[in-house]
Design an enzyme around this catalytic site. Sequence first.
Site, short mmCIF file in Angstrom:
data_model
loop_
_atom_site.label_atom_id
_atom_site.label_comp_id
_atom_site.label_asym_id
_atom_site.label_seq_id
_atom_site.Cartn_x
_atom_site.Cartn_y
_atom_site.Cartn_z
N TRP A 56 -2.21 -13.63 -1.92
CA TRP A 56 -2.65 -12.86 -0.76
C TRP A 56 -2.83 -13.86 0.36
CZ3 TRP A 56 -3.86 -7.55 -0.30
CH2 TRP A 56 -4.41 -7.19 0.94
N ASN A 66 -6.37 0.35 -5.14
CA ASN A 66 -6.70 -1.03 -4.80
C ASN A 66 -8.19 -1.27 -5.03
OD1 ASN A 66 -6.55 -3.68 -3.66
ND2 ASN A 66 -7.46 -2.84 -1.80
N GLU A 67 -8.48 -2.08 -6.03
CA GLU A 67 -9.84 -2.53 -6.32
C GLU A 67 -10.85 -1.39 -6.51
OE1 GLU A 67 -10.67 -5.58 -3.35
OE2 GLU A 67 -9.47 -7.00 -4.51
N TRP A 72 0.86 -1.19 0.00
CA TRP A 72 0.00 0.00 0.00
C TRP A 72 0.90 1.24 0.00
CZ3 TRP A 72 -2.82 -3.25 -1.60
CH2 TRP A 72 -4.03 -3.73 -1.10
N GLU A 115 -4.00 -10.77 -6.88
CA GLU A 115 -4.41 -11.20 -5.53
C GLU A 115 -5.19 -12.48 -5.70
OE1 GLU A 115 -7.04 -8.55 -3.41
OE2 GLU A 115 -5.58 -6.92 -3.30
#
Length: 380
Positions: free
Chosen positions: A338, A199-200, A86, A307
Amino acid sequence: MKVSTVLSVLTAIQAVAVSALPALSERAPNHAAFSKVAGRVFEIDEKVQYFMGTNTYWIGFLTNDDDVDLVMKHMKESKMKVLRVWGFNDVNEIPAPGTVYYQAMVPGSEPYINLGPDGLQRLDVVVDKAVHYGVKLIINFVNNWGDYGGIQAYGNYFGTNATNWYESAAAQGQYQKYIKAVVRRYKHSNAIFAWELGNEPRCKGCSTDVIYNWAKTTSEYIKSLDPRHMVTLGDEGWLVGGGDGSYPYQGGEGIDFEKNLSIETLDFGTFHQWPHAWGMPYEWGSQWILEHDAIGKKVGKPVVLEEYGDITTNHTAIRLPWLDTVYYDTQIAGDMYWQYADFLSTGPTPDDGNAVYYGTPEYKPLVIDHAARMVAKPVI
Ligand SMILES: *[C@@H]1O[C@H](CO)[C@@H](O)[C@H](O)[C@H]1NC(C)=O
Ligand SMILES: *[C@@H]1O[C@H](CO)[C@@H](O)[C@H](O)[C@H]1NC(C)=O
Ligand SMILES: CC(=O)N[C@H]1CO[C@H](CO)[C@@H](O)[C@@H]1O
């Protein structure tokens, strides 16, 4: 001595030690080659190769350099090439000393980016250790989810919500300021594998044009700051149409994987695989992999399974068939499980049910053996 006193003394010592590092706005260049696209795969360290990698969202929030060092050392030993971390940590109020945050958007005051020892200097350590061990990083800039701030943290400041955030000039202006600060800092480093928009990202119930336009604008902006590194979206890979018409094929999250992959300033595609969260059987994972490989082939770009996880008690039984599909039946450029887990000075790293810990029996089939065969896989 009270525990709280011990902690504050430790924090003070650590703060002094860390602030001795230069607070550069641009990290020193290193001269090795940058990672780049080579057909459906990548050239990494001047070798065209498939790869295995993993995710550690928490590594840039650790406060002990030795812990970062240990993880990178284990990554290298395990032959994993790419680590996704991140690159955001947004707050709406300043946390207690010793808690890491990267960007503060406190209502009533100007937003700012934390360049201090409890800010981006922690990400500096991750980048420096990655250089040392030859690990490459995917760094992303915002979370669709509320963890570590994300779109909701912008919303709390700018009054945006989960869908109009993508088109708000004020929120996007701050998001781009943040991107600029991070990209400038590491644009000369070959430890960066790729910049990732988020992220997503999802825009529930929106036209797929919303995310398409945002992805196009943002990726063009990143390329204008740093044309030498790759850029990717970080989406879950939702398909519009196809399959059996179930949730992952309905386009309800406002994402069209194929449409977005056509954007010139996105170098490769990402997709995620969460069958249990999406109401799909685990065995369906292999089909999802084949479908994304086929689109990559059609568009002519690399595609990464970025992921994947399962929350059963035997991860090997669920994941090995997926990994066999990746290895034997596709040109998926790389897969990143993940989530990586290890034992640090603070204890075991988080386990959300998906974690595979370094050195455990399941780490051998799922990481050691698979990573070794991926880097040795002939590129056709
Ligand atoms: C966000 O706000 C807009 C109005 O600006 C509204 O149309 C939309 O439905 C809202 N989205 C969510 C997820 O609440
Ligand atoms: C987990 O699954 C693998 C592969 O199916 C099998 O070989 C192994 O014995 C299983 N482990 C346990 C603890 O059941
Ligand atoms: C820029 C570009 O190639 N856009 C295409 C994206 O994909 C859609 C179909 O999903 C096309 O209609 C666009 O032309």
